[in-house]
Design a protein around this motif. Structure first.
Motif, PDB file in Angstrom:
ATOM      1  N   SER A  19       0.825  -1.161   0.036  1.00  0.00           N
ATOM      2  CA  SER A  19      -0.235  -0.010  -0.009  1.00  0.00           C
ATOM      3  C   SER A  19       0.956   1.237  -0.042  1.00  0.00           C
ATOM      4  CB  SER A  19      -0.832  -0.067   1.268  1.00  0.00           C
ATOM      5  OG  SER A  19      -0.149   0.053   2.370  1.00  0.00           O
ATOM      6  N   GLY A  20       2.230   1.215   0.114  1.00  0.00           N
ATOM      7  CA  GLY A  20       3.158   2.298  -0.047  1.00  0.00           C
ATOM      8  C   GLY A  20       3.625   2.588  -1.351  1.00  0.00           C
ATOM      9  N   TYR A 111     -10.456  -5.288  -2.805  1.00  0.00           N
ATOM     10  CA  TYR A 111     -10.379  -4.891  -1.547  1.00  0.00           C
ATOM     11  C   TYR A 111      -9.242  -6.057  -0.794  1.00  0.00           C
ATOM     12  CZ  TYR A 111     -11.984  -5.003   3.333  1.00  0.00           C
ATOM     13  OH  TYR A 111     -11.996  -4.729   4.695  1.00  0.00           O
ATOM     14  N   THR A 112      -8.313  -5.522  -0.340  1.00  0.00           N
ATOM     15  CA  THR A 112      -7.108  -6.135   0.127  1.00  0.00           C
ATOM     16  C   THR A 112      -7.155  -6.097   1.485  1.00  0.00           C
ATOM     17  OG1 THR A 112      -6.216  -5.245  -1.759  1.00  0.00           O
ATOM     18  CG2 THR A 112      -4.763  -6.278  -0.153  1.00  0.00           C
ATOM     19  N   PRO A 126     -14.915  -5.845  -4.876  1.00  0.00           N
ATOM     20  CA  PRO A 126     -16.055  -5.063  -4.324  1.00  0.00           C
ATOM     21  C   PRO A 126     -17.191  -5.125  -4.908  1.00  0.00           C
ATOM     22  CG  PRO A 126     -14.059  -3.737  -4.847  1.00  0.00           C
ATOM     23  CD  PRO A 126     -14.000  -4.951  -5.364  1.00  0.00           C
ATOM     24  N   ILE A 127     -18.478  -5.200  -4.021  1.00  0.00           N
ATOM     25  CA  ILE A 127     -19.713  -4.943  -4.805  1.00  0.00           C
ATOM     26  C   ILE A 127     -19.874  -3.672  -5.206  1.00  0.00           C
ATOM     27  CG2 ILE A 127     -22.200  -5.693  -4.065  1.00  0.00           C
ATOM     28  CD1 ILE A 127     -21.149  -7.504  -2.197  1.00  0.00           C
ATOM     29  N   SER A 128     -20.442  -3.620  -6.497  1.00  0.00           N
ATOM     30  CA  SER A 128     -20.895  -2.242  -6.967  1.00  0.00           C
ATOM     31  C   SER A 128     -22.297  -1.870  -6.405  1.00  0.00           C
ATOM     32  CB  SER A 128     -20.949  -2.277  -8.439  1.00  0.00           C
ATOM     33  OG  SER A 128     -19.445  -2.611  -8.821  1.00  0.00           O
TER      34      SER A 128
END
Length: 129
Positions: A19-20, A111-112, A126-128
């Motif tokens: 994430s960096g 989604y992590t 992810p669910i839209s």
């Protein structure tokens, strides 16, 4: 396991999720090949720019992780700012580390979950709404 764009494939490889890291990084030779295949040009900082008109036609980039495909749509491989389009892949050769680093460009798609207790990482679509 593998990285593929269009008909080009990395073969067996490895990587981490970070994430960096803003972009997706990979071996310089492979990134050059991918960038060239989509019409991106290198700049002095080792990054690539691409004609913004090409963005709608960019192929998806697919990572196979533990046998499961994870696609990043071609249009999401570009960061647009101030009329310029930055191709969001960058070459980085780490002699003893991972070959690929999946940064924010990848993580925006999935989604992590970093599970430090079990020393694993999980991904979900992810669910839209």
């Amino acid at each position: 396991d593998n990285v593929q764009v269009g008909s080009s494939s990395s073969g067996k490889t490895n990587g981490i999720v970070d994430s960096g890291t803003s972009l997706i990084t990979g071996p310089s030779a492979e990134i050059r090949k991918i960038a060239s295949s989509v019409g991106a040009s290198a700049n002095l900082l080792g990054q690539y720019t691409i004609d913004c008109a090409l963005v709608p036609n960019l192929p998806d980039l697919e990572f196979t992780i533990n046998g499961k495909p994870f696609k990043v749509p071609g249009k999401d491989l570009v960061i647009q700012a101030q009329g310029m389009c930055l191709f969001a892949l960058m070459g980085m050769d780490i002699p003893t580390g991972p070959k690929w680093i999946l940064g924010d460009v990848f993580m925006r798609q999935y989604y992590t979950i970093f599970d430090y207790g079990q020393e694993r990482v999980g991904f979900a679509t992810p669910i839209s709404s």
